[in-house]
Design a protein around this motif. Structure first.
Motif, mmCIF file in Angstrom:
data_model
loop_
_atom_site.group_PDB
_atom_site.id
_atom_site.type_symbol
_atom_site.label_atom_id
_atom_site.label_comp_id
_atom_site.label_asym_id
_atom_site.label_seq_id
_atom_site.Cartn_x
_atom_site.Cartn_y
_atom_site.Cartn_z
ATOM 1 N N GLN A 268 0.824 -1.214 0.000
ATOM 2 C CA GLN A 268 0.000 0.000 0.000
ATOM 3 C C GLN A 268 0.854 1.259 0.000
ATOM 4 O O GLN A 268 0.326 2.377 0.109
ATOM 5 C CB GLN A 268 -0.907 0.005 1.241
ATOM 6 N N ARG A 270 3.135 2.072 2.303
ATOM 7 C CA ARG A 270 3.259 2.589 3.659
ATOM 8 C C ARG A 270 4.410 1.924 4.409
ATOM 9 O O ARG A 270 4.802 0.805 4.114
ATOM 10 C CB ARG A 270 1.969 2.327 4.436
ATOM 11 N N PRO A 326 -8.111 4.836 11.454
ATOM 12 C CA PRO A 326 -8.830 3.715 10.835
ATOM 13 C C PRO A 326 -8.219 2.379 11.279
ATOM 14 O O PRO A 326 -7.022 2.304 11.576
ATOM 15 C CB PRO A 326 -8.632 3.951 9.340
ATOM 16 N N ALA A 367 -6.906 -1.831 1.954
ATOM 17 C CA ALA A 367 -7.429 -0.995 0.870
ATOM 18 C C ALA A 367 -8.686 -0.263 1.307
ATOM 19 O O ALA A 367 -8.987 0.842 0.831
ATOM 20 C CB ALA A 367 -7.702 -1.845 -0.368
ATOM 21 N N VAL A 368 -9.446 -0.866 2.225
ATOM 22 C CA VAL A 368 -10.641 -0.219 2.786
ATOM 23 C C VAL A 368 -10.250 0.798 3.857
ATOM 24 O O VAL A 368 -10.711 1.946 3.871
ATOM 25 C CB VAL A 368 -11.598 -1.278 3.372
ATOM 26 N N LEU A 370 -7.512 2.409 4.483
ATOM 27 C CA LEU A 370 -6.653 3.529 4.120
ATOM 28 C C LEU A 370 -7.305 4.515 3.161
ATOM 29 O O LEU A 370 -6.628 5.414 2.640
ATOM 30 C CB LEU A 370 -5.339 3.002 3.522
ATOM 31 N N THR A 371 -8.594 4.398 2.948
ATOM 32 C CA THR A 371 -9.295 5.342 2.083
ATOM 33 C C THR A 371 -9.561 6.653 2.819
ATOM 34 O O THR A 371 -9.676 6.675 4.050
ATOM 35 C CB THR A 371 -10.636 4.776 1.603
ATOM 36 N N PRO A 372 -9.668 7.755 2.095
ATOM 37 C CA PRO A 372 -10.045 9.015 2.740
ATOM 38 C C PRO A 372 -11.397 8.931 3.450
ATOM 39 O O PRO A 372 -11.601 9.577 4.478
ATOM 40 C CB PRO A 372 -10.096 10.010 1.571
ATOM 41 N N GLU A 373 -12.295 8.115 2.909
ATOM 42 C CA GLU A 373 -13.622 7.975 3.530
ATOM 43 C C GLU A 373 -13.514 7.345 4.917
ATOM 44 O O GLU A 373 -14.172 7.792 5.866
ATOM 45 C CB GLU A 373 -14.534 7.127 2.637
ATOM 46 N N ALA A 374 -12.709 6.288 5.042
ATOM 47 C CA ALA A 374 -12.534 5.651 6.352
ATOM 48 C C ALA A 374 -11.862 6.602 7.332
ATOM 49 O O ALA A 374 -12.239 6.667 8.515
ATOM 50 C CB ALA A 374 -11.721 4.369 6.215
ATOM 51 N N ARG A 375 -10.887 7.357 6.865
ATOM 52 C CA ARG A 375 -10.205 8.330 7.726
ATOM 53 C C ARG A 375 -11.177 9.403 8.203
ATOM 54 O O ARG A 375 -11.185 9.768 9.393
ATOM 55 C CB ARG A 375 -9.042 8.955 6.963
ATOM 56 N N ARG A 377 -14.480 9.170 8.420
ATOM 57 C CA ARG A 377 -15.457 8.568 9.324
ATOM 58 C C ARG A 377 -14.846 8.303 10.695
ATOM 59 O O ARG A 377 -15.482 8.514 11.727
ATOM 60 C CB ARG A 377 -15.984 7.266 8.711
#
Length: 402
Positions: A268, A270, A326, A367-368, A370-375, A377
């Motif tokens: 990823q 990282r 996350p 992959a889920v 580390l998304t901006p959406e998860a961050r 939320r």
């Protein structure tokens, strides 16, 4: 006033009680702790007295979960009976002169024998009977494939508790002049147990069969321990890394898990902070994008990482949620599937399917997470988590003691 706090288990069982003990001390209360001797250094660091219970927990837990020590289901009642007797002896000595006992364990007999109030606390909702959720499976007592109704499963759970612990409990009670109990679980939980979870992360649903007191999760108010110098230097040397750790959970395939996790994080783009923990995780190479660490303060570390990959213990899950990090939860046992489900339901990360991570499965979960959406939320949920649970518990305990 004098209070006894007691738990037998891993650091996740003990650390929350330390938070409450420190609040009680601030209120002028004389506090005593009963825990396995594994945590003597922890109590020394915060200046709290400890009465050790039995043998260290880590060697036994590590041996059973890695298969080095055999613990067949038919031997569990005998082992539980021996542990009950050992725990009772330590707790009853420590409880002399106390006004109330707060416990995560299975032994109200000491408080009952001394005639003082006893409060049971659970660290996750599924420990407590409710029509809204199923129980977790007890060691060596899997549920049959047929029943799916929660109340039926809770009845089976009560039977399992009687089989695993009832005989030993009643044998002990007979030796100290107490009458036998018919329903071990109900006796231990009492009709008004406490639940030390955050209402956002681990809510208790009404109506229910018990009068549950939800205090919020228990954190140390002055937990400002600095990070080790090598960890601080690693954090400052690049972008936020992904933390990987399984806490007090030993793993049979620790080398494979460490290798898969490090490779999945690298895929990823990282860096990796790999916590050794009770599994003794270690990187397979010496590349400078991975740092193996010992015990660190999660409250200081987690706000500075890109994501947290962990086993799903109550403390780790709540600390990561509070930090807005996350999560990828790889549940192994007990409460951990519950917390994995909550992380997924809240959209603050991913729940790994099963206890055996691979490069492919961890890559998909990361992959889920580390998304901006998860961050985003995770940050939103963090803003809703309360931080005064230990203070609430300390004041309630004083009220209970009268």
């Amino acid at each position: 006033m004098r209070v006894l706090l007691t738990a037998y288990g891993s650091r996740g069982d003990v650390e929350p009680l330390v938070a409450v003990a420190m609040r009680l001390r601030d209120l002028g209360v004389d506090v005593r702790m009963c825990t396995p001797p594994d945590f003597a250094e922890l109590f020394d660091s915060v200046g709290l007295p400890m009465v050790p219970i039995g043998e260290p927990a880590r060697p036994f837990v590590t041996g059973v979960l890695t298969g080095k020590v055999q613990a067949p289901a038919e031997g569990l009642p005998a082992r539980a009976a021996a542990m009950t007797a050992t725990t009772y002896e330590a707790v009853v000595r420590a409880a002399e002169g106390c006004d109330v006992v707060l416990a995560t364990g299975l032994l109200p007999a000491a408080a009952e024998r001394l005639g003082i109030p006893y409060v049971f606390v659970a660290y996750f909702p599924a420990y407590l009977p409710s029509p809204h959720h199923p129980p977790f499976e007890r060691p060596g007592r899997p549920f049959p494939p047929g029943p799916t109704d929660n109340r039926v499963l809770w009845d089976l759970d009560a039977e399992s508790m009687n089989v695993l612990f009832g005989t030993g409990l009643n044998a002990l009670r007979a030796t100290v002049g107490l009458p036998p109990v018919d329903h071990f679980r109900d006796h231990v939980l009492t009709d008004r147990p406490w639940l030390a979870t955050d209402p956002v992360l681990g809510p208790w649903q009404e109506p229910a069969d018990l009068d549950v007191v939800q205090t919020g999760a228990w954190f140390r108010a002055d937990d400002d321990r600095p990070l080790p110098a090598d960890v601080e230097a690693f954090l400052q040397a690049g972008e936020p890394p992904v933390y990987v750790g399984f806490g007090s959970i030993p793993l049979r395939d620790a080398d494979d898990v460490a290798r898969s996790a490090v490779e999945a994080v690298r895929a990823q783009g990282r860096r990796v902070l790999l916590s050794r923990g009770w599994a003794d995780l270690a990187p397979a190479d010496d590349q400078d994008d991975c740092l193996a660490v010992g015990e660190v303060d999660h409250h200081a570390l987690f706000p500075r990482v890109a994501a947290v990959v962990h086993h799903g213990g109550a403390g780790t899950t709540t600390t990561a949620a509070r930090a807005g990090a996350p999560q990828v939860v790889v549940p192994q046992l007990a409460d951990q599937p519950y917390w994995a489900g909550r992380v997924a339901d809240l959209g603050i990360g991913a729940a790994h399917d099963g206890p055996h991570p691979t490069f492919e499965s961890l890559s998909a979960a990361l992959a889920v997470a580390l998304t901006p959406e998860a961050r985003a939320r995770a940050a939103a949920v963090a803003a809703r988590i309360s931080t005064d649970g230990a203070t609430v518990a300390a004041k309630l305990l004083l009220e209970t003691a009268g």
